[in-house]
Design a protein around this motif. Structure first.
Motif, PDB file in Angstrom:
ATOM      1  N   ALA A   1       0.827  -1.218   0.000  1.00 43.18           N
ATOM      2  CA  ALA A   1       0.000   0.000   0.000  1.00 43.18           C
ATOM      3  C   ALA A   1       0.856   1.261   0.000  1.00 43.18           C
ATOM      4  O   ALA A   1       0.454   2.291  -0.553  1.00 43.18           O
ATOM      5  N   GLN A   2       2.051   1.186   0.586  1.00 39.07           N
ATOM      6  CA  GLN A   2       2.952   2.335   0.636  1.00 39.07           C
ATOM      7  C   GLN A   2       3.644   2.570  -0.712  1.00 39.07           C
ATOM      8  O   GLN A   2       4.371   3.547  -0.873  1.00 39.07           O
ATOM      9  N   SER A   3       3.406   1.682  -1.665  1.00 40.64           N
ATOM     10  CA  SER A   3       4.046   1.787  -2.977  1.00 40.64           C
ATOM     11  C   SER A   3       3.176   2.500  -4.005  1.00 40.64           C
ATOM     12  O   SER A   3       3.522   2.549  -5.185  1.00 40.64           O
ATOM     13  N   ARG A   4       2.052   3.068  -3.560  1.00 40.98           N
ATOM     14  CA  ARG A   4       1.195   3.821  -4.490  1.00 40.98           C
ATOM     15  C   ARG A   4       2.005   4.964  -5.093  1.00 40.98           C
ATOM     16  O   ARG A   4       2.767   5.626  -4.408  1.00 40.98           O
ATOM     17  N   GLY A   5       1.814   5.161  -6.377  1.00 49.65           N
ATOM     18  CA  GLY A   5       2.556   6.207  -7.076  1.00 49.65           C
ATOM     19  C   GLY A   5       3.908   5.739  -7.582  1.00 49.65           C
ATOM     20  O   GLY A   5       4.620   6.499  -8.238  1.00 49.65           O
ATOM     21  N   ARG A   6       4.252   4.485  -7.311  1.00 48.13           N
ATOM     22  CA  ARG A   6       5.538   3.945  -7.737  1.00 48.13           C
ATOM     23  C   ARG A   6       5.314   2.706  -8.601  1.00 48.13           C
ATOM     24  O   ARG A   6       4.190   2.238  -8.739  1.00 48.13           O
ATOM     25  N   ALA A   7       6.389   2.174  -9.154  1.00 44.14           N
ATOM     26  CA  ALA A   7       6.314   0.972  -9.988  1.00 44.14           C
ATOM     27  C   ALA A   7       7.092  -0.159  -9.345  1.00 44.14           C
ATOM     28  O   ALA A   7       8.202   0.042  -8.842  1.00 44.14           O
ATOM     29  N   VAL A   8       6.505  -1.348  -9.372  1.00 42.33           N
ATOM     30  CA  VAL A   8       7.164  -2.524  -8.812  1.00 42.33           C
ATOM     31  C   VAL A   8       7.034  -3.678  -9.795  1.00 42.33           C
ATOM     32  O   VAL A   8       6.011  -3.846 -10.448  1.00 42.33           O
ATOM     33  N   LYS A   9       8.104  -4.446  -9.907  1.00 48.22           N
ATOM     34  CA  LYS A   9       8.106  -5.608 -10.794  1.00 48.22           C
ATOM     35  C   LYS A   9       7.647  -6.826  -9.997  1.00 48.22           C
ATOM     36  O   LYS A   9       8.231  -7.156  -8.965  1.00 48.22           O
ATOM     37  N   VAL A  10       6.569  -7.454 -10.490  1.00 47.90           N
ATOM     38  CA  VAL A  10       6.009  -8.628  -9.828  1.00 47.90           C
ATOM     39  C   VAL A  10       5.750  -9.684 -10.892  1.00 47.90           C
ATOM     40  O   VAL A  10       4.904  -9.486 -11.767  1.00 47.90           O
ATOM     41  N   ILE A  11       6.455 -10.791 -10.823  1.00 47.30           N
ATOM     42  CA  ILE A  11       6.244 -11.860 -11.788  1.00 47.30           C
ATOM     43  C   ILE A  11       4.774 -12.282 -11.738  1.00 47.30           C
ATOM     44  O   ILE A  11       4.151 -12.254 -10.675  1.00 47.30           O
ATOM     45  N   TYR A  12       4.207 -12.644 -12.859  1.00 49.22           N
ATOM     46  CA  TYR A  12       2.766 -12.891 -12.948  1.00 49.22           C
ATOM     47  C   TYR A  12       2.239 -13.852 -11.894  1.00 49.22           C
ATOM     48  O   TYR A  12       1.151 -13.677 -11.371  1.00 49.22           O
ATOM     49  N   LYS A  13       3.003 -14.881 -11.531  1.00 49.17           N
ATOM     50  CA  LYS A  13       2.538 -15.861 -10.548  1.00 49.17           C
ATOM     51  C   LYS A  13       2.374 -15.261  -9.154  1.00 49.17           C
ATOM     52  O   LYS A  13       1.599 -15.762  -8.351  1.00 49.17           O
TER      53      LYS A  13
ATOM     54  N   VAL B   1       1.470 -12.020  -8.605  1.00 50.54           N
ATOM     55  CA  VAL B   1       0.432 -10.993  -8.595  1.00 50.54           C
ATOM     56  C   VAL B   1      -0.784 -11.486  -7.810  1.00 50.54           C
ATOM     57  O   VAL B   1      -1.456 -10.717  -7.137  1.00 50.54           O
ATOM     58  N   TYR B   2      -1.036 -12.779  -7.864  1.00 53.07           N
ATOM     59  CA  TYR B   2      -2.162 -13.359  -7.133  1.00 53.07           C
ATOM     60  C   TYR B   2      -2.078 -13.073  -5.629  1.00 53.07           C
ATOM     61  O   TYR B   2      -3.093 -13.060  -4.937  1.00 53.07           O
ATOM     62  N   ASP B   3      -0.860 -12.872  -5.119  1.00 55.53           N
ATOM     63  CA  ASP B   3      -0.651 -12.651  -3.680  1.00 55.53           C
ATOM     64  C   ASP B   3      -0.703 -11.187  -3.270  1.00 55.53           C
ATOM     65  O   ASP B   3      -0.595 -10.876  -2.083  1.00 55.53           O
ATOM     66  N   LEU B   4      -0.864 -10.270  -4.222  1.00 59.15           N
ATOM     67  CA  LEU B   4      -0.963  -8.853  -3.865  1.00 59.15           C
ATOM     68  C   LEU B   4      -2.262  -8.607  -3.090  1.00 59.15           C
ATOM     69  O   LEU B   4      -3.283  -9.238  -3.376  1.00 59.15           O
ATOM     70  N   PRO B   5      -2.245  -7.698  -2.115  1.00 58.40           N
ATOM     71  CA  PRO B   5      -3.473  -7.410  -1.370  1.00 58.40           C
ATOM     72  C   PRO B   5      -4.539  -6.801  -2.278  1.00 58.40           C
ATOM     73  O   PRO B   5      -4.258  -5.887  -3.050  1.00 58.40           O
ATOM     74  N   MET B   6      -5.739  -7.295  -2.177  1.00 54.84           N
ATOM     75  CA  MET B   6      -6.808  -6.890  -3.081  1.00 54.84           C
ATOM     76  C   MET B   6      -7.462  -5.562  -2.723  1.00 54.84           C
ATOM     77  O   MET B   6      -8.270  -5.055  -3.490  1.00 54.84           O
ATOM     78  N   GLU B   7      -7.098  -4.957  -1.603  1.00 53.67           N
ATOM     79  CA  GLU B   7      -7.674  -3.653  -1.260  1.00 53.67           C
ATOM     80  C   GLU B   7      -6.885  -2.489  -1.874  1.00 53.67           C
ATOM     81  O   GLU B   7      -7.258  -1.335  -1.710  1.00 53.67           O
ATOM     82  N   VAL B   8      -5.811  -2.788  -2.574  1.00 52.28           N
ATOM     83  CA  VAL B   8      -4.978  -1.763  -3.214  1.00 52.28           C
ATOM     84  C   VAL B   8      -5.274  -1.770  -4.713  1.00 52.28           C
ATOM     85  O   VAL B   8      -5.354  -2.830  -5.327  1.00 52.28           O
ATOM     86  N   PRO B   9      -5.443  -0.593  -5.330  1.00 54.67           N
ATOM     87  CA  PRO B   9      -5.652  -0.556  -6.782  1.00 54.67           C
ATOM     88  C   PRO B   9      -4.319  -0.689  -7.547  1.00 54.67           C
ATOM     89  O   PRO B   9      -3.306  -0.121  -7.139  1.00 54.67           O
ATOM     90  N   TYR B  10      -4.384  -1.447  -8.658  1.00 48.89           N
ATOM     91  CA  TYR B  10      -3.186  -1.690  -9.464  1.00 48.89           C
ATOM     92  C   TYR B  10      -3.480  -1.401 -10.929  1.00 48.89           C
ATOM     93  O   TYR B  10      -4.554  -1.704 -11.433  1.00 48.89           O
ATOM     94  N   LYS B  11      -2.473  -0.850 -11.584  1.00 46.72           N
ATOM     95  CA  LYS B  11      -2.469  -0.781 -13.036  1.00 46.72           C
ATOM     96  C   LYS B  11      -1.283  -1.640 -13.462  1.00 46.72           C
ATOM     97  O   LYS B  11      -0.131  -1.320 -13.149  1.00 46.72           O
ATOM     98  N   ILE B  12      -1.597  -2.741 -14.137  1.00 45.59           N
ATOM     99  CA  ILE B  12      -0.572  -3.713 -14.492  1.00 45.59           C
ATOM    100  C   ILE B  12      -0.180  -3.561 -15.956  1.00 45.59           C
ATOM    101  O   ILE B  12      -1.028  -3.634 -16.847  1.00 45.59           O
ATOM    102  N   LEU B  13       1.101  -3.323 -16.172  1.00 42.28           N
ATOM    103  CA  LEU B  13       1.671  -3.355 -17.514  1.00 42.28           C
ATOM    104  C   LEU B  13       2.137  -4.793 -17.718  1.00 42.28           C
ATOM    105  O   LEU B  13       3.139  -5.218 -17.138  1.00 42.28           O
ATOM    106  N   LEU B  14       1.372  -5.554 -18.489  1.00 43.96           N
ATOM    107  CA  LEU B  14       1.654  -6.973 -18.683  1.00 43.96           C
ATOM    108  C   LEU B  14       2.481  -7.152 -19.950  1.00 43.96           C
ATOM    109  O   LEU B  14       2.000  -6.951 -21.065  1.00 43.96           O
TER     110      LEU B  14
END
Length: 192
Positions: free
Chosen positions: A66-78, A80-93
């Motif tokens: 949640a503290q990473s809003r406004g930043r970019a983080v690399k998360v391998i697709y597998k 992403v399923y573990d990211l907290p669902m209360e945070v909004p994401y824009k995923i560049l796939l």
């Protein structure tokens, strides 16, 4: 960038699909990366990996996300399923020809002194295709996730156009010229 966005920009895809290149582009454009520099650049990724070690432990600790809003983080697709669902994401796939991805992985394993098991290539290509399809379907059902497919070959072929499309989709005022300038076509070494 004028105001910090409320979402986390996630760069995702298969391993060896151009995720590090995309992180480099975003950083050049003005989006700060969430990265620790622990994995150093090498022959396989001479410009760096842009990884963040806590991503590997998302199932145990998600407090930093949640503290990473406004930043970019690399998360391998597998993962992403573990990211907290209360945070909004824009995923560049990142989308890259799966055969190229597998060949790139094989070359990396050989350089590391490991056997890539070439005889399993066709099975691995099929598995990756199925997993990416399942991931896209899963992401489409999430209210907190938006996905933008980024064609790796398209970025390398026309980085300015790709950068403009990414900036527009993110809704951010990014330095698209700087983004395009960091793309190095010489690193597109495993073409189908």
């Amino acid at each position: 960038m004028t105001t910090a966005p409320d979402f986390v920009t996630v760069v995702s895809g298969l391993p060896r699909s151009g995720t590090s290149m995309m992180m480099r582009m975003l950083e050049a454009g003005g989006v700060a990366p969430v990265a620790d520099g622990l994995r150093e650049a090498n022959e396989d990724n001479p410009m760096g990996y842009y990884e963040f070690e806590p991503v590997k432990d998302l199932d145990a600790d998600r407090s930093w996300v949640a503290q990473s809003r406004g930043r970019a983080v690399k998360v391998i697709y597998k993962l992403v399923y573990d990211l907290p669902m209360e945070v909004p994401y824009k995923i560049l796939l990142m989308r890259r020809d799966v055969t190229e991805v597998v060949r790139s992985q094989e070359k990396m394993l050989v350089r590391e002194g490991r056997d890539p098991g070439v005889e399993a290539r066709d099975m691995l290509v099929q598995l990756f295709q199925q997993e990416m399809q399942a991931f896209s379907e899963w992401a489409a059902e999430r209210d907190n996730i938006e996905v933008y497919d980024v064609d790796y070959a398209g970025v390398v072929g026309d980085p300015e156009r790709a950068a403009e499309g990414i900036a527009a989709w993110l809704g951010l005022s990014l330095d698209t010229r700087a983004m395009a300038e960091v793309v190095n076509p010489d690193l597109y070494r495993n073409r189908a």
